[in-house]
Design an enzyme around this catalytic site. Structure first.
Site, mmCIF file in Angstrom:
data_model
loop_
_atom_site.group_PDB
_atom_site.id
_atom_site.type_symbol
_atom_site.label_atom_id
_atom_site.label_comp_id
_atom_site.label_asym_id
_atom_site.label_seq_id
_atom_site.Cartn_x
_atom_site.Cartn_y
_atom_site.Cartn_z
ATOM 1 N N ASP A 251 0.843 -1.200 0.000
ATOM 2 C CA ASP A 251 0.000 0.000 0.000
ATOM 3 C C ASP A 251 0.869 1.236 0.000
ATOM 4 O O ASP A 251 0.545 2.248 -0.611
ATOM 5 C CB ASP A 251 -0.817 0.080 1.296
ATOM 6 C CG ASP A 251 -1.881 -0.956 1.319
ATOM 7 O OD1 ASP A 251 -1.934 -1.741 0.367
ATOM 8 O OD2 ASP A 251 -2.643 -0.960 2.301
ATOM 9 N N PHE B 91 2.110 1.937 -3.388
ATOM 10 C CA PHE B 91 0.998 2.431 -4.214
ATOM 11 C C PHE B 91 0.701 3.893 -3.875
ATOM 12 O O PHE B 91 0.604 4.747 -4.746
ATOM 13 C CB PHE B 91 -0.250 1.572 -3.980
ATOM 14 C CG PHE B 91 -1.397 1.919 -4.895
ATOM 15 C CD1 PHE B 91 -1.567 1.266 -6.111
ATOM 16 C CD2 PHE B 91 -2.314 2.909 -4.556
ATOM 17 C CE1 PHE B 91 -2.610 1.595 -6.965
ATOM 18 C CE2 PHE B 91 -3.358 3.246 -5.396
ATOM 19 C CZ PHE B 91 -3.503 2.579 -6.602
ATOM 20 N N GLU C 29 -25.575 -17.706 -14.326
ATOM 21 C CA GLU C 29 -24.791 -16.721 -13.562
ATOM 22 C C GLU C 29 -25.513 -16.387 -12.266
ATOM 23 O O GLU C 29 -26.694 -16.668 -12.120
ATOM 24 C CB GLU C 29 -24.693 -15.393 -14.343
ATOM 25 C CG GLU C 29 -23.959 -15.487 -15.615
ATOM 26 C CD GLU C 29 -24.152 -14.249 -16.489
ATOM 27 O OE1 GLU C 29 -24.598 -13.204 -15.978
ATOM 28 O OE2 GLU C 29 -23.855 -14.353 -17.683
ATOM 29 N N LYS D 21 -27.327 -13.792 -9.742
ATOM 30 C CA LYS D 21 -28.071 -12.535 -9.889
ATOM 31 C C LYS D 21 -27.662 -11.637 -8.716
ATOM 32 O O LYS D 21 -28.093 -11.830 -7.586
ATOM 33 C CB LYS D 21 -29.576 -12.796 -9.872
ATOM 34 C CG LYS D 21 -30.390 -11.573 -10.198
ATOM 35 C CD LYS D 21 -31.848 -11.934 -10.421
ATOM 36 C CE LYS D 21 -32.668 -10.737 -10.838
ATOM 37 N NZ LYS D 21 -32.603 -9.603 -9.955
ATOM 38 N N ASP E 61 -27.395 -8.603 -6.241
ATOM 39 C CA ASP E 61 -28.465 -7.742 -5.744
ATOM 40 C C ASP E 61 -27.927 -6.335 -5.501
ATOM 41 O O ASP E 61 -27.409 -6.031 -4.432
ATOM 42 C CB ASP E 61 -29.023 -8.329 -4.441
ATOM 43 C CG ASP E 61 -30.388 -7.780 -4.132
ATOM 44 O OD1 ASP E 61 -30.951 -7.063 -4.979
ATOM 45 O OD2 ASP E 61 -30.905 -8.064 -3.036
ATOM 46 N N TYR F 243 -22.980 -8.112 -19.101
ATOM 47 C CA TYR F 243 -23.672 -8.011 -20.388
ATOM 48 C C TYR F 243 -22.944 -7.016 -21.277
ATOM 49 O O TYR F 243 -22.669 -5.894 -20.845
ATOM 50 C CB TYR F 243 -25.100 -7.517 -20.100
ATOM 51 C CG TYR F 243 -26.060 -7.453 -21.256
ATOM 52 C CD1 TYR F 243 -26.033 -8.381 -22.293
ATOM 53 C CD2 TYR F 243 -27.045 -6.466 -21.296
ATOM 54 C CE1 TYR F 243 -26.948 -8.307 -23.331
ATOM 55 C CE2 TYR F 243 -27.978 -6.393 -22.325
ATOM 56 C CZ TYR F 243 -27.908 -7.318 -23.335
ATOM 57 O OH TYR F 243 -28.818 -7.255 -24.350
ATOM 58 N N LYS G 89 -35.546 -16.537 -8.899
ATOM 59 C CA LYS G 89 -35.363 -15.889 -7.591
ATOM 60 C C LYS G 89 -35.327 -16.942 -6.492
ATOM 61 O O LYS G 89 -36.201 -17.818 -6.425
ATOM 62 C CB LYS G 89 -36.532 -14.935 -7.312
ATOM 63 C CG LYS G 89 -36.589 -13.779 -8.284
ATOM 64 C CD LYS G 89 -35.665 -12.667 -7.860
ATOM 65 C CE LYS G 89 -36.357 -11.373 -8.034
ATOM 66 N NZ LYS G 89 -36.267 -10.337 -7.209
ATOM 67 N N CYS H 247 -44.770 12.621 19.786
ATOM 68 C CA CYS H 247 -43.769 11.763 20.421
ATOM 69 C C CYS H 247 -44.403 10.880 21.506
ATOM 70 O O CYS H 247 -45.119 11.394 22.370
ATOM 71 C CB CYS H 247 -42.676 12.643 21.015
ATOM 72 S SG CYS H 247 -41.434 11.696 21.885
ATOM 73 N N CYS I 206 -42.907 12.329 24.976
ATOM 74 C CA CYS I 206 -43.086 13.680 25.530
ATOM 75 C C CYS I 206 -44.206 14.446 24.837
ATOM 76 O O CYS I 206 -44.415 15.622 25.120
ATOM 77 C CB CYS I 206 -41.780 14.466 25.439
ATOM 78 S SG CYS I 206 -41.360 14.915 23.752
ATOM 79 N N CYS J 2 -38.556 13.618 16.849
ATOM 80 C CA CYS J 2 -39.131 14.433 17.906
ATOM 81 C C CYS J 2 -38.176 15.614 18.084
ATOM 82 O O CYS J 2 -37.002 15.422 18.409
ATOM 83 C CB CYS J 2 -39.239 13.635 19.202
ATOM 84 S SG CYS J 2 -39.527 14.715 20.611
ATOM 85 N N CYS K 261 -37.132 15.842 25.948
ATOM 86 C CA CYS K 261 -37.712 14.510 25.732
ATOM 87 C C CYS K 261 -36.840 13.473 26.469
ATOM 88 O O CYS K 261 -35.652 13.328 26.154
ATOM 89 C CB CYS K 261 -37.755 14.258 24.226
ATOM 90 S SG CYS K 261 -38.358 12.633 23.771
HETATM 91 S S1 IVH Z 1 -28.618 -9.582 -17.493
HETATM 92 C C1 IVH Z 1 -31.368 -7.583 -20.856
HETATM 93 N N1 IVH Z 1 -27.287 -10.707 -15.562
HETATM 94 O O1 IVH Z 1 -31.167 -8.014 -12.442
HETATM 95 C C2 IVH Z 1 -31.151 -7.947 -19.447
HETATM 96 N N2 IVH Z 1 -28.836 -9.001 -14.975
HETATM 97 O O2 IVH Z 1 -34.331 -7.601 -13.586
HETATM 98 C C3 IVH Z 1 -29.770 -7.835 -19.014
HETATM 99 N N3 IVH Z 1 -28.874 -8.483 -12.561
HETATM 100 O O3 IVH Z 1 -31.627 -5.400 -14.715
HETATM 101 C C4 IVH Z 1 -29.603 -8.175 -17.583
HETATM 102 N N4 IVH Z 1 -27.344 -9.925 -11.967
HETATM 103 O O4 IVH Z 1 -29.882 -5.143 -12.771
HETATM 104 C C5 IVH Z 1 -28.219 -9.790 -15.871
HETATM 105 N N5 IVH Z 1 -25.976 -11.785 -13.973
HETATM 106 C C6 IVH Z 1 -26.897 -10.868 -14.283
HETATM 107 C C7 IVH Z 1 -27.498 -10.050 -13.305
HETATM 108 C C8 IVH Z 1 -28.484 -9.129 -13.681
HETATM 109 C C9 IVH Z 1 -28.168 -8.988 -11.536
HETATM 110 C C10 IVH Z 1 -29.893 -7.439 -12.395
HETATM 111 C C11 IVH Z 1 -29.872 -6.375 -13.441
HETATM 112 C C12 IVH Z 1 -31.145 -6.559 -14.188
HETATM 113 C C13 IVH Z 1 -32.030 -7.179 -13.145
HETATM 114 C C14 IVH Z 1 -33.092 -8.057 -13.748
#
Ligand code: IVH
Length: 675
Positions: A34, A37, A113, A115, A117, A225, A315, A409, A412, A427, A433
């Site tokens: 570090d 860097f 892949e 998903k 969040d 993507y 999901k 509140c 109080c 409040c 209070c």
């Molecule tokens: S592909 C044309 N791949 O989930 C669609 N989306 O409602 C391209 N997300 O809008 C999305 N992981 O924000 C894709 N491995 C993944 C993802 C992913 C999370 C999110 C993304 C998307 C929403 C789907």
């Protein structure tokens, strides 16, 4: 320095820093310390300061932030930003696969892949340089958040290898769980309402006005993507691999974060694998995404108005429990923030009994349409406190009364207020209070503040009720005889309190500033303020502009400070504290001014139990010699000062990352060798 030489040096430094950044944030395999860097970065900063015309938009120095956006510009997406259709069961996936098989009478390869969040982001690159980062917005147009995105370490500002001249790459910006916990710990200490979950925090962070603040939060990004007319490969998987070569953070095949398969069984196996292990990931995922791999087949399948036909999201089920809402109570914190809490019929969730769940705020109650006696669903997310996520309206009795958020509140009776842009009600009766008063006193005496022991929460309440403590300044006027007259108060305990109050007079100004409990002034902000303004009087007289001119101090903190000093009662308390001898200015001893800052640039973890010094004393010593105290071990940690009983997981982590452990004695030796 000659401009031409400066230009060459800037180029070399930028290239190397981009490379090291990639090694650190994307590959998790740094090859320099570090310290090295930081010194390269400082050299670059100095050169850019001297020759501003040579500083590029994507310079590695932009990672630390510094821009302030009053408003984000709205820009059109070149390609619509669609979302995915969702599925919740294996049957839905079988239907998806059948639909595709019907339309494409050929073998179809799928890519599975995670998903992630977080928040979707579209990044545009021209000639290997990041030129724009746009949020989803309404799908057609979004906010230009480029400056904030430039601070995200895992997003390359300049690419390497054989990238196309122009393309867009999309991904998910998220807040790793560790960073989320750290933020909430800091918020708890500053008496601010906690963030609900990592996803909302990521989305809020991306929209912060100060890019410096964004940089400090530790956002991360996985890319999923690619879009463009000249992409090198004809399949999604191969282009994602290519993006990895250009410097993007993409899922790794070895860790089974991305996988190709040509059967529904392959898809289901990937889902089952992650359904069991998703909680071990350092970030939140809410499902799996399945995509058709070949671009040609994707084109054949096309899009509906909302989402591609060639992809679907599965999901995960979350652990939920159904129970009954008995009542709603309202808690008032030391800052006056009012939090509604659901009192539930006890139910079991992930091995613990849940009786209470957070309802966050008024909007959340309204969004749920909550009625008393409702059958509700509770869930545990990334956060520790469970939350009410839904209501089974079918089971609601006809005469059930809706839950209406209180207007005054509960403690109080003062009418509550809600500031523009804030989700919480407050409040405003700060000095009248009861829970706010006792909460402020408890905060003031806490270990990290004035460290006045002998006075716990119960005693504070007892003293408050007896009229001995009405504010923090009263601590310095406590009358031993009046204290002795109270229940459970003997000579010994009274002496202990009086002595601790007296000892607190040596607490340094920065800690006093934190102890005052000004909203949004946690211990880090207090340190920054103390360093910049030096005394309470300078801080009191600072204008909003003076305050926000300081790095890391934004409008919100500045306004809160001004508000604090505009209250007559607060000024009175500050004056009384000053008279009592509490440190209201930085006192730098000769010794401190001349210390050798030999720990500068070092990140140090102090862990375990020590013989000669307390953990806090060791930490203060580290800061005094220029080092930085960090809470958890990472590759960036320079060394660990390890006491007795240091946890096995910490030891294991240190060993794995090759971080050196030194004993308390070795540390003391190191200090004396350098002073
Ligand atoms: S592909 C044309 N791949 O989930 C669609 N989306 O409602 C391209 N997300 O809008 C999305 N992981 O924000 C894709 N491995 C993944 C993802 C992913 C999370 C999110 C993304 C998307 C929403 C789907």
């Amino acid at each position: 320095m000659d401009k031409l030489i400066a230009q060459q040096r800037i180029q070399t430094l930028s290239k190397e820093l981009h490379e090291h950044n990639h090694k650190y944030y994307v590959l998790s395999a740094p090859s320099i310390s570090d310290f090295q860097f930081d010194s390269m970065l400082r050299e670059l900063q100095a050169l850019e300061m001297e020759f501003p015309e040579l500083a590029s938009e994507n310079s590695p120095t932009k990672r630390v932030g510094g821009t302030v956006s009053k408003e984000f510009e709205t820009v059109m997406h070149k390609y619509q930003m669609l979302s995915l259709s969702n599925s919740y069961s294996k049957e839905d996936l079988i239907d998806f696969e059948n639909r595709i098989q019907k339309l494409i009478e050929d073998d179809v390869e799928y890519v599975c892949e995670l998903k992630y969040d977080g928040v979707a982001i579209g990044l545009r690159y021209v000639d290997g340089k990041l030129i724009q980062a746009v949020t989803r917005g309404d799908g057609s147009k979004g906010d230009d958040v480029t400056n904030n995105v430039r601070t995200i370490g895992s997003i390359p500002l300049e690419l390497k290898g054989d990238y196309p001249k122009e393309f867009e790459i999309r991904g998910e910006i998220f807040l790793p769980l560790k960073a989320f916990e750290k933020l909430n710990e800091a918020k708890a200490k500053a008496g601010e309402p906690l963030m609900a979950n990592p996803r909302n925090t990521a989305s809020g962070t991306l929209k912060l006005q100060s890019s410096k603040l964004v940089a400090s939060r530790g956002l991360d990004c996985y890319l999923y993507y690619l879009l463009g007319e000249t992409l090198p490969k004809s399949t999604h998987f191969d282009n994602i691999q290519k993006a990895g070569e250009w410097g993007f953070k993409v899922p790794l095949t070895e860790e089974r974060m991305i996988e190709k398969t040509n059967s529904i069984d392959g898809i289901l196996s990937f889902i089952n694998f992650w359904d069991e292990r998703r909680h071990n990931l350092p970030f939140e995922v809410d499902g799996i995404v399945i995509k058709v791999n070949s671009y040609e087949k994707q084109e054949q399948l096309g899009f509906t108005s909302k989402s591609p036909r060639w992809a679907i999201a599965y999901k995960f089920e979350t652990e939920q429990a159904a129970t009954k809402l008995n009542s709603v109570s309202y808690q008032v914190g030391r800052t006056g923030a009012v939090t509604p809490v659901a009192n539930l019929a006890p139910t079991s969730l992930l091995g613990t009994t849940v009786k209470r769940a957070s309802l966050h705020n008024k909007d959340q109650i309204e969004k749920l349409g909550l009625h008393f006696g409702d059958h509700v669903f509770v869930e545990k997310g990334g956060e520790i406190i469970p939350k009410v996520v839904g209501v089974n309206t079918a089971l609601r009795s006809k005469d059930a009364d809706p839950v209406v958020f209180i207007e005054s509140c509960p403690e109080c009776d003062t009418p509550l207020i809600r500031k523009v842009g804030e989700a919480n009600h407050y409040c405003p009766n700060e000095n009248g209070c009861p829970p706010q008063i006792t909460g402020k006193i408890e905060h003031f005496i806490s270990r990290k503040a004035m460290n006045i022991d002998g006075l716990g929460g119960e005693t504070v309440e007892q003293f408050y009720k007896a009229g001995l403590l009405k504010n923090i300044a009263d601590l310095y006027d406590l009358d031993p005889l009046k204290m002795l007259a109270l229940d459970r108060m003997a000579d010994k305990s009274v002496n202990k309190i009086i002595k601790a109050v007296k000892n607190s007079l040596s607490i340094p100004f920065e800690q006093v500033l934190f102890a005052l409990g000004i909203r949004f002034v946690g211990s880090t902000v207090a340190k920054i303020l103390a360093k910049n303004f030096k005394s309470i009087d300078h801080l009191k007289n600072a204008t909003i502009d003076d305050l926000i001119a300081v790095d890391e101090i934004g409008q919100k903190i500045a306004e809160s400070i001004q508000e604090f000093f505009s209250e007559e009662k607060n000024l009175d308390v500050v004056e009384r504290l000053k008279k009592a001898g509490v440190q209201m200015r930085i006192v730098q001893s000769e010794k401190d001014l001349n210390v050798n800052k030999f720990l500068e640039g070092k990140s140090i973890v102090v862990s375990g139990v020590f013989n000669t010094f307390s953990r806090d004393e060791l930490k203060q010593t580290i800061e005094r010699y220029g080092g930085k105290n960090v809470g958890s071990i990472s590759k960036k940690t320079s060394f660990i000062v390890a006491g007795e009983k240091i946890g096995p997981s910490k030891l294991e982590k240190a060993q794995k990352l090759g971080v050196k452990l030194i004993s308390e004695d070795e540390f003391i030796q190191m200090i004396s060798d350098n002073i």
